[in-house]
Design an enzyme around this catalytic site. Structure first.
Site, mmCIF file in Angstrom:
data_model
loop_
_atom_site.group_PDB
_atom_site.id
_atom_site.type_symbol
_atom_site.label_atom_id
_atom_site.label_comp_id
_atom_site.label_asym_id
_atom_site.label_seq_id
_atom_site.Cartn_x
_atom_site.Cartn_y
_atom_site.Cartn_z
ATOM 1 C CD GLU A 1 6.657 5.268 -10.361
ATOM 2 O OE1 GLU A 1 6.213 6.079 -11.182
ATOM 3 O OE2 GLU A 1 6.363 5.297 -9.149
ATOM 4 C CB SER B 1 4.663 -0.304 2.003
ATOM 5 O OG SER B 1 3.483 -0.715 1.373
ATOM 6 N NE ARG C 1 2.810 8.174 -7.363
ATOM 7 C CZ ARG C 1 2.890 6.955 -6.856
ATOM 8 N NH1 ARG C 1 2.285 6.669 -5.718
ATOM 9 N NH2 ARG C 1 3.564 6.022 -7.481
ATOM 10 C CB CYS D 1 10.327 6.980 -3.666
ATOM 11 S SG CYS D 1 9.169 5.678 -4.090
ATOM 12 C CB VAL E 1 -0.942 0.020 1.225
ATOM 13 C CG1 VAL E 1 -1.920 -1.152 1.163
ATOM 14 C CG2 VAL E 1 -0.155 -0.020 2.529
HETATM 15 P P1 NAD Z 1 0.413 3.331 -5.272
HETATM 16 O O1 NAD Z 1 -0.322 4.503 -4.739
HETATM 17 O O2 NAD Z 1 0.701 3.244 -6.727
HETATM 18 O O3 NAD Z 1 -0.350 1.990 -4.877
HETATM 19 C C1 NAD Z 1 -0.841 1.730 -3.606
HETATM 20 C C2 NAD Z 1 -2.207 1.049 -3.728
HETATM 21 O O4 NAD Z 1 -2.623 0.637 -2.425
HETATM 22 C C3 NAD Z 1 -3.299 1.961 -4.262
HETATM 23 O O5 NAD Z 1 -3.858 1.379 -5.425
HETATM 24 C C4 NAD Z 1 -4.317 2.043 -3.117
HETATM 25 O O6 NAD Z 1 -5.666 2.099 -3.567
HETATM 26 C C5 NAD Z 1 -4.038 0.758 -2.373
HETATM 27 N N1 NAD Z 1 -4.482 0.760 -0.982
HETATM 28 C C6 NAD Z 1 -4.345 1.725 -0.053
HETATM 29 N N2 NAD Z 1 -4.863 1.341 1.117
HETATM 30 C C7 NAD Z 1 -5.340 0.098 0.937
HETATM 31 C C8 NAD Z 1 -5.992 -0.844 1.772
HETATM 32 N N3 NAD Z 1 -6.228 -0.579 3.051
HETATM 33 N N4 NAD Z 1 -6.351 -2.025 1.256
HETATM 34 C C9 NAD Z 1 -6.106 -2.313 -0.046
HETATM 35 N N5 NAD Z 1 -5.489 -1.477 -0.883
HETATM 36 C C10 NAD Z 1 -5.110 -0.278 -0.406
HETATM 37 O O7 NAD Z 1 1.772 3.258 -4.444
HETATM 38 P P2 NAD Z 1 3.173 2.666 -4.937
HETATM 39 O O8 NAD Z 1 3.888 3.682 -5.739
HETATM 40 O O9 NAD Z 1 2.945 1.305 -5.491
HETATM 41 O O10 NAD Z 1 3.956 2.551 -3.553
HETATM 42 C C11 NAD Z 1 3.615 1.574 -2.596
HETATM 43 C C12 NAD Z 1 4.703 1.511 -1.542
HETATM 44 O O11 NAD Z 1 5.921 1.061 -2.145
HETATM 45 C C13 NAD Z 1 5.042 2.846 -0.884
HETATM 46 O O12 NAD Z 1 5.386 2.597 0.451
HETATM 47 C C14 NAD Z 1 6.258 3.315 -1.651
HETATM 48 O O13 NAD Z 1 7.074 4.154 -0.877
HETATM 49 C C15 NAD Z 1 6.966 2.008 -1.940
HETATM 50 N N6 NAD Z 1 7.796 2.018 -3.155
HETATM 51 C C16 NAD Z 1 7.389 2.646 -4.281
HETATM 52 C C17 NAD Z 1 8.183 2.614 -5.432
HETATM 53 C C18 NAD Z 1 7.783 3.318 -6.697
HETATM 54 O O14 NAD Z 1 8.609 3.437 -7.588
HETATM 55 N N7 NAD Z 1 6.555 3.778 -6.838
HETATM 56 C C19 NAD Z 1 9.387 1.898 -5.418
HETATM 57 C C20 NAD Z 1 9.761 1.234 -4.257
HETATM 58 C C21 NAD Z 1 8.961 1.303 -3.126
HETATM 59 C C1 UDX Z 2 13.498 5.679 -6.878
HETATM 60 C C2 UDX Z 2 14.693 4.737 -6.652
HETATM 61 O O1 UDX Z 2 15.608 4.856 -7.745
HETATM 62 C C3 UDX Z 2 14.212 3.301 -6.527
HETATM 63 O O2 UDX Z 2 15.309 2.442 -6.234
HETATM 64 C C4 UDX Z 2 13.201 3.234 -5.408
HETATM 65 O O3 UDX Z 2 12.712 1.919 -5.271
HETATM 66 C C5 UDX Z 2 12.055 4.186 -5.659
HETATM 67 O O4 UDX Z 2 12.560 5.517 -5.829
HETATM 68 P P1 UDX Z 2 11.999 6.356 -8.966
HETATM 69 O O5 UDX Z 2 11.554 7.478 -8.099
HETATM 70 O O6 UDX Z 2 10.973 5.524 -9.626
HETATM 71 O O7 UDX Z 2 12.920 5.336 -8.122
HETATM 72 O O8 UDX Z 2 12.938 6.936 -10.127
HETATM 73 P P2 UDX Z 2 14.481 7.394 -10.189
HETATM 74 O O9 UDX Z 2 15.048 6.855 -11.440
HETATM 75 O O10 UDX Z 2 15.206 7.121 -8.952
HETATM 76 O O11 UDX Z 2 14.353 8.973 -10.373
HETATM 77 C C6 UDX Z 2 13.856 9.817 -9.360
HETATM 78 C C7 UDX Z 2 13.961 11.263 -9.799
HETATM 79 O O12 UDX Z 2 15.319 11.689 -9.854
HETATM 80 C C8 UDX Z 2 13.390 11.531 -11.189
HETATM 81 O O13 UDX Z 2 12.700 12.765 -11.186
HETATM 82 C C9 UDX Z 2 14.624 11.604 -12.058
HETATM 83 O O14 UDX Z 2 14.434 12.357 -13.214
HETATM 84 C C10 UDX Z 2 15.596 12.275 -11.107
HETATM 85 N N1 UDX Z 2 17.010 12.027 -11.447
HETATM 86 C C11 UDX Z 2 17.514 10.765 -11.451
HETATM 87 C C12 UDX Z 2 17.862 13.113 -11.714
HETATM 88 O O15 UDX Z 2 17.422 14.266 -11.698
HETATM 89 N N2 UDX Z 2 19.189 12.864 -11.987
HETATM 90 C C13 UDX Z 2 19.711 11.609 -12.000
HETATM 91 O O16 UDX Z 2 20.918 11.476 -12.243
HETATM 92 C C14 UDX Z 2 18.848 10.516 -11.719
#
Ligand code: NAD
Ligand code: UDX
Length: 463
Positions: free
Chosen positions: A165, A130, A344, A276, A89
């Site tokens: 991402e 998470s 975001r 993040c 989540v």
């Molecule tokens: P997200 O917002 O894309 O997805 C989270 C989902 O959880 C949503 O669809 C939401 O509706 C659902 N949710 C919330 N409360 C809930 C509940 N009680 N029951 C069921 N579903 C519920 O978030 P995300 O980007 O996937 O990030 C999730 C976690 O992973 C965060 O802690 C984030 O910091 C971590 N994380 C994110 C990334 C990334 O690149 N986005 C990378 C590594 C770690």
């Molecule tokens: C980051 C971490 O890389 C990943 O390991 C973690 O699990 C989630 O957070 P993300 O936020 O998806 O991943 O993308 P990332 O490639 O890290 O870029 C983050 C931001 O930094 C972006 O806005 C990117 O454009 C910026 N960035 C990245 C820079 O401005 N310069 C760089 O050299 C690298």
């Protein structure tokens, strides 16, 4: 130990879905169900119009959905039957009350734990995927233990996700490491091994790193904080480059050649974005743990990032003769990085808001972000409500009549554009502000553009 047969993943977002799809594709004998409270999201995952764009993900889903990958908003059945539950989540920064603007909002995490106890009549391995503050597993454990039925004992593991991402599927298929933290008890260690055996199907053994719960939780925050810190460091250098005539790309090359530093994550930009970095840096600052010096150190990474975004926006205003009022500006890219539709904390949001406040008329184009999302992020009405809206979002890139082109995201397609034609269609003098240093600046100068980049001075031709 007993193999894992059924997995339930709570949270159908950027982490939950790619992780589940990769597990489903690599482990045909494991049934994976992703559940979410958002019925709309679940319906979209069950359709052909997925709620998010991630390269390679749709292909994985089409291979596995309906076979051993399922999406559901039933928060009971799939949890009841699972041996292992991933909590994926969202854990955003708290927007209210104690710790507002810094601490993590753990409402969703607690809700997930309570979903589990409501249903679990058999022992489960509950895995925090998470990103959470250190010792969050303790809260989950306490909630689980306080609600356990007789003879049913759950185990909590930490398995933070490191995917980025835009490259999530590749990152999951070939991770640098998979971190699994567990309690040092027999049952804790057995749970660790059961999860190890899932990843071991495709991840080399030496990349499966096990440790104690708190180290695992903290490692994730430290990794993100240090990555963000590198970007703020090079961005701080970029300001000095602009003031002195040094070139940040040359500096990054020289610095990154040191094998102790390494070349990656040294691209100066208009600032980092994404859901993040800022959140995790602030969380790592542990404001609540009474470590003000540590908190201040990490907060400065975020402060510098904010400065960089406004420095970029202000440069546009100053260079356009100190006024952008009524001027059309073409903004190319709105996602926080290329190969995602995610906005975001995108730096484009702060830059665009600053320009709108100054009276600019923006035309925003992004290949993967919906117009409605851009309007939402910029608090702009839908077009039919106000014909002279400050923001026009376009599906087709157009710079007609614009005084400036502003690159906010490094989409590969932007460097392929016909800038000769773009120049001809623009108001003169025509400016390019390259917030990602991805264009061929020399070629733009030859066409006649006035070019501004991050961390380098370019000859502007004329005054
Ligand atoms: P997200 O917002 O894309 O997805 C989270 C989902 O959880 C949503 O669809 C939401 O509706 C659902 N949710 C919330 N409360 C809930 C509940 N009680 N029951 C069921 N579903 C519920 O978030 P995300 O980007 O996937 O990030 C999730 C976690 O992973 C965060 O802690 C984030 O910091 C971590 N994380 C994110 C990334 C990334 O690149 N986005 C990378 C590594 C770690
Ligand atoms: C980051 C971490 O890389 C990943 O390991 C973690 O699990 C989630 O957070 P993300 O936020 O998806 O991943 O993308 P990332 O490639 O890290 O870029 C983050 C931001 O930094 C972006 O806005 C990117 O454009 C910026 N960035 C990245 C820079 O401005 N310069 C760089 O050299 C690298």
């Amino acid at each position: 130990h007993q193999p894992i047969r059924r997995i339930c993943c709570i949270g159908a977002g950027y982490v939950g879905v790619p992780s589940s799809a990769v597990i489903a594709s690599k482990c045909p004998d494991i049934d994976v169900t992703v559940v979410d409270i958002s019925a709309a999201k679940v319906a979209a995952w069950n359709s052909d119009r997925h709620p998010l764009y991630e390269p390679g993900l749709s292909e994985l889903i089409s291979q596995t959905r309906g076979v051993n990958l399922h999406f559901s908003c039933d928060m009971i059945g799939p949890l009841e039957g699972a041996d292992l539950v991933f909590i994926c989540v969202n854990t955003p920064t708290k927007a209210y009350g104690l710790g507002q603007g810094k601490a993590a909002d753990l409402t969703t995490l607690e809700a997930a734990a309570r979903h589990i106890v409501r249903t679990a009549s058999q022992p489960k391995i509950v895995v925090e995927k998470s990103t959470v503050p250190v010792r969050a597993a303790e809260s989950i454990c306490t909630i689980l233990r306080a609600n356990e039925r007789p003879g049913v004992r759950h185990t909590v593991l930490s398995n933070p996700e490191f995917l980025a991402e835009g490259s999530a599927v590749q990152d999951l298929l070939r991770p640098d490491r998979v971190l699994i933290g567990g309690e040092r008890t027999d049952e804790g260690q057995e749970a660790v091994q059961r999860l190890v055996s899932v990843y071991a199907r495709w991840v080399p053994k030496e990349r499966l790193v096990t440790m104690n719960l708190w180290s695992s939780e903290l490692s994730k925050l430290v990794a993100n904080a240090m990555l963000a810190q590198r970007i703020s460091s090079i961005n701080a250098a970029s300001a000095i480059c602009e003031a002195t005539g040094a070139d940040v790309s040359e500096v990054a090359l020289a610095v990154g050649a040191d094998s102790r530093i390494g070349p990656r994550f040294l691209c100066a930009s208009l600032g980092f974005g994404g859901s993040c970095f800022q959140k995790d840096v602030l969380n790592f600052g542990v404001p609540c743990l009474n470590l003000p010096e540590v908190a201040r150190y990490w907060e400065s990474v975020v402060t510098l990032n904010q400065y960089q975004k406004y420095r970029f926006a202000d440069k546009i205003i100053v260079d356009l003769f100190n006024t952008v009022k009524g001027k059309r500006i073409a903004v190319l890219g709105f996602a926080f990085k290329k190969d995602t539709g995610d906005t975001r904390e995108s730096p484009a949001i702060d830059v665009c808001r600053r320009l709108i406040d100054e009276g600019a008329l923006l035309r925003v184009y992004d290949p993967k972000v919906a117009s409605s999302q851009i309007r939402l992020d910029l608090n702009q009405p839908e077009p039919d409500e106000a014909s002279d809206a400050a923001v026009l979002t376009v599906r087709l890139l157009s710079c007609e009549g614009a005084h400036a082109v502003v690159i906010c995201t490094e989409w590969s397609e932007f460097s392929q554009l016909d800038f000769g034609r773009i120049f001809a269609s623009m108001a003169k003098p025509a400016f390019v502000f390259d917030g990602r240093n991805v264009l061929d600046h020399e070629a733009l100068l030859r066409i006649g553009f006035r070019v501004r980049a991050v961390g380098k001075r370019l000859d502007c031709g004329g005054v």
